[in-house]
Structures are given as structure tokens and as C-alpha cells.
Design a protein around this motif. Sequence first.
Motif, mmCIF file in Angstrom:
data_model
loop_
_atom_site.group_PDB
_atom_site.id
_atom_site.type_symbol
_atom_site.label_atom_id
_atom_site.label_comp_id
_atom_site.label_asym_id
_atom_site.label_seq_id
_atom_site.Cartn_x
_atom_site.Cartn_y
_atom_site.Cartn_z
ATOM 1 N N ARG A 104 47.560 -16.619 7.921
ATOM 2 C CA ARG A 104 48.129 -17.586 8.349
ATOM 3 C C ARG A 104 48.907 -18.118 9.803
ATOM 4 N NH1 ARG A 104 49.962 -21.104 4.780
ATOM 5 N NH2 ARG A 104 49.841 -19.457 3.206
ATOM 6 N N SER A 105 48.753 -17.414 10.802
ATOM 7 C CA SER A 105 49.018 -17.905 12.164
ATOM 8 C C SER A 105 47.507 -18.529 12.634
ATOM 9 C CB SER A 105 48.899 -16.712 13.046
ATOM 10 O OG SER A 105 47.733 -15.964 13.581
ATOM 11 N N CYS A 140 56.356 -11.940 15.076
ATOM 12 C CA CYS A 140 55.240 -12.810 16.034
ATOM 13 C C CYS A 140 55.872 -14.113 15.632
ATOM 14 C CB CYS A 140 53.843 -12.950 16.064
ATOM 15 S SG CYS A 140 53.423 -11.507 16.805
ATOM 16 N N ILE A 141 56.087 -15.051 14.694
ATOM 17 C CA ILE A 141 56.963 -16.138 14.201
ATOM 18 C C ILE A 141 57.607 -15.864 12.825
ATOM 19 C CG2 ILE A 141 56.326 -18.109 13.160
ATOM 20 C CD1 ILE A 141 52.752 -17.763 13.058
ATOM 21 N N VAL A 190 58.889 -18.941 16.916
ATOM 22 C CA VAL A 190 57.530 -18.513 17.517
ATOM 23 C C VAL A 190 58.026 -18.057 18.750
ATOM 24 C CG1 VAL A 190 54.994 -19.254 18.229
ATOM 25 C CG2 VAL A 190 56.763 -20.708 16.692
ATOM 26 N N ASP A 209 53.766 -8.110 11.284
ATOM 27 C CA ASP A 209 52.543 -9.062 10.666
ATOM 28 C C ASP A 209 53.297 -9.393 9.219
ATOM 29 O OD1 ASP A 209 51.463 -10.973 11.798
ATOM 30 O OD2 ASP A 209 49.811 -10.160 12.101
ATOM 31 N N ARG A 224 53.821 -22.642 13.545
ATOM 32 C CA ARG A 224 52.435 -22.573 14.642
ATOM 33 C C ARG A 224 51.925 -21.706 13.327
ATOM 34 N NH1 ARG A 224 49.474 -17.778 17.222
ATOM 35 N NH2 ARG A 224 51.413 -16.495 16.506
ATOM 36 N N GLY A 225 50.429 -23.036 13.387
ATOM 37 C CA GLY A 225 49.258 -21.972 12.122
ATOM 38 C C GLY A 225 49.619 -22.658 10.808
ATOM 39 N N ALA A 236 53.015 -13.639 8.383
ATOM 40 C CA ALA A 236 52.221 -13.739 9.310
ATOM 41 C C ALA A 236 50.883 -12.955 9.345
ATOM 42 C CB ALA A 236 52.549 -13.962 11.098
ATOM 43 N N ALA A 295 48.650 -12.400 13.863
ATOM 44 C CA ALA A 295 49.162 -13.227 14.483
ATOM 45 C C ALA A 295 49.501 -13.052 16.399
ATOM 46 C CB ALA A 295 50.648 -13.429 13.888
#
Length: 435
Positions: A255-256, A215-216, A224, A248, A360-361, A251, A261
Motif C-alpha cells: 500500500r505504501s 508509518c502512515i 506520514v 503495518d 504516501r503511496g 499500510a 511501509a
Amino acid sequence: MTKLTTTPAKPGVATFSRLESKVRSYCRSFPTVFKTARNAVLTDQDGRDYIDFLAGCASLNYGHNDPDMKAALVEYIASDGVTHGLDMFTEAKETFLRTFDEVILKPRGLDYRMMFQGPTGANAVEAALKLARKKTGRDNVIAFTNGYHGVTVGALSATGNGGQRAAARSQLSSVSRMPYDGFHGDGVDSAQMLDDMLRDTSSGIDAPAAILLECIQGEGGLNVASKPFLQKLEEIARKHDALLIIDDIQAGCGRSGDFFAFEFAGIKPDIVTMAKSLSGYGLPFSMILMKPEHDVFGPAEHNGTFRGNNHAFVTATAALEKFWRTDVFQKSVEERVAYLTERLSGIAAKAGEDFRLKGRGMMQGIDTGSGELASAICEAGFERGLIIETSGSSNEIVKVLAPLTIEMETFEKGLDILAESFEAVLRAPQAIAAE
């Protein structure tokens, strides 16, 4: 662009240069011998402190040596708790399974079975790919540009990095590469492109066993995936009878900003790979989550000597209880995310219009447009007491991966050092030299 002089190694690193393989990497950026660590601070043999904005590449989301996890682990070891048990039932495993289900899965409406394989992220990816292929009876996997999933051969076939792929010296097959969200710019719908190619039997892309993505993209440059992109991929997977696998590993675990995430998109992947901060304490530990209908491996069909680390079960359980039983920790992470975004936006704006915020995040950074420039900034940070690294296809991103538990005073100090490092490098004569 001329790179600033690398910080000279201290005398204590000579042993490593003489005896350790040349494959070592992070230590080349941080040539000192570390001795102790606590939360977001590493201390070397000379007693110098360094603020840690790397956090074991997101393996230390809760910082170094969290006191509650340490106490739980010490108590477990002192009581002769089982250290190694293959995949046998242990009290530590049972407690983790129940806690993860109660604290993480049920509140999110997720119904997954947990599978433990070898202790690394690459082990989790290998297991996920093998499971998807067994379940569907297909071989092909859709992976994405700039994706990173590990360097064992199966995972490497889905990894985009050319240098890492070239090192394998073997055929990396059964993967079709598609553009990640935004790869071709805002005007191109990469998900629709994939759907179109899967619908056309002459596109040259075989029906996939799985669609695999982050996702990231941590190593790929903090790209992202948007909510619509992830939702469309879930629809495509269902339409074409493929399994959606979310990696994941980097992320995840907060983390997100969320534990997973993918939560913000409201999707429910078929398989989720987890590792890095799963143990909470930096201990080797990985797991895949699978929907019950995909639990198709027979006994020992996918196994390993170190499948399930009992010490990691103990610390992972302590982390879940301490940080995720209530929403207090998540709210504190949201505060840090807002502060990080504000500070990095300011640093990027001051650096110039060619610099931009990505991620992100608590997984954000600044795109400098140049690997040499980003590396020079990280070197300047190390000279000033900051541990920070780059990411991206050309190492052009200065990436912040501070512990989610970092004290605000330490966070502020570390970002001050980062701002100073940008200024020092950008005003140096070398920084404006023609490439």
C-alpha cells in the motif's frame, strides 16, 4: 456547514435495518446491496457498477476475486485441503512460511519468526503488546496521537480516537501518548521530545516495554512519519531497551509503494503486525513478525482457535508468487502512485488554498478541513458510482484506497468522479453556508 442530503437507502436494505445491530457503519454510507465484485468494481443487486476506492479498508490491495488466487483456493477446497487445524502443521502453512521467507524477508535482509494468532489486526496488536511486555518485564507502551490499532481493550488503549475509547467503559491504562511526527508543526522534533522525556526520571513516563506506531496513519488522517523520525525512534528504542513495534496492518502489503511501509527508512523493527491484505483475497488472516530473540512465549501461552487460516495461507502464497516474486508489480504500483498524486494535487489546487494533499503511496487523500464537507463529497461520489470514505480525527480527509491492481482506465474514471464530486459540493449553496 450544512451536509448534503444522504442518499436514500434502497428497499433491499430493510432486512439489515430490522435484523442487524446498529453498530454497523460503512453500509450507512453506501446504502445498497452488493452482489458481485471483480478487481476494482462492485456491482449491486440492480446491476449498477461502483468503482471501489475503499478496497475493504486496504484489505483488498489486489482487488476483488483475483482469478489466480481464486483458482488456487478452489483447487485447494476441491482437493479436501485442511480447512481448520488449530496451529498444527499443514502443507498450506509450510508453503506459506517458506514462500514469505524466500520472497519477502530474505531479499530485504530481514530475519523474523512468524506467529499466527486470531485472524484480525487487533489480534495481532494484542499479541505484539503482550509479547513486548513479557520480553521486557515492563508494562508501559509509548503510542502516538491519532494512532489507530484496533478496538479490543488492549489495542484500544493505544488507539487515539476519543469516541472509540469512550465506548469501552473501562480503564485504558499502561500507555503513554506522545505527539506523532508533525503533530506540533514542522518546528518541533517529536522524536527528540520522547527521548528527552525517557531520559528524565522525573518526566512521569515509565520506562516502556515498546514504542508502537504506524508509518502512515490510515484512520488518523493520513499523517506520514518521515525517514528521520522513524530512524530516531529506532535509536530511542535501542537506547532505552524497548521494542519498536510497527503496525503495518493497513499500510503494508504494497500500500505504501513498498511491501512494508518502513522499508524506505532502512529500519528493522523488533515486531511487525500484519493483517488486512496479508491473505491477498480478503480472508481473515493476521500475523506478527518478531526478531528471533523476542520469541519468548511458551507453548500455548498466547493461543486461539483460529490462529492461522489455511485457506488464507493458500491465497496469501498465491499473492506472493504472483505479485512479489519479481519487481514488475511494484513498478506498476509506482506508476499508479505517480498518477494518483498528480490527480489529487490537481483536485486540491482547484478546490482552493485551504485544501491539501496528505498521505504516501496508494494511501493518499485530500484534507478538506471539515468532516461535514468531506462526508458530503463522499456522498456525492456514491451517487455517481464511487465508493470512497473519510478519515481523520474529524473525518475531514477524503481518502483514496483503490486496489493496487486497478486498471488505469478505471482509475482515471474513478478520479474523474471524485473531481466531479468536489466540484458539485463546493459549488452548492450549502457548501459556503456559515457553520
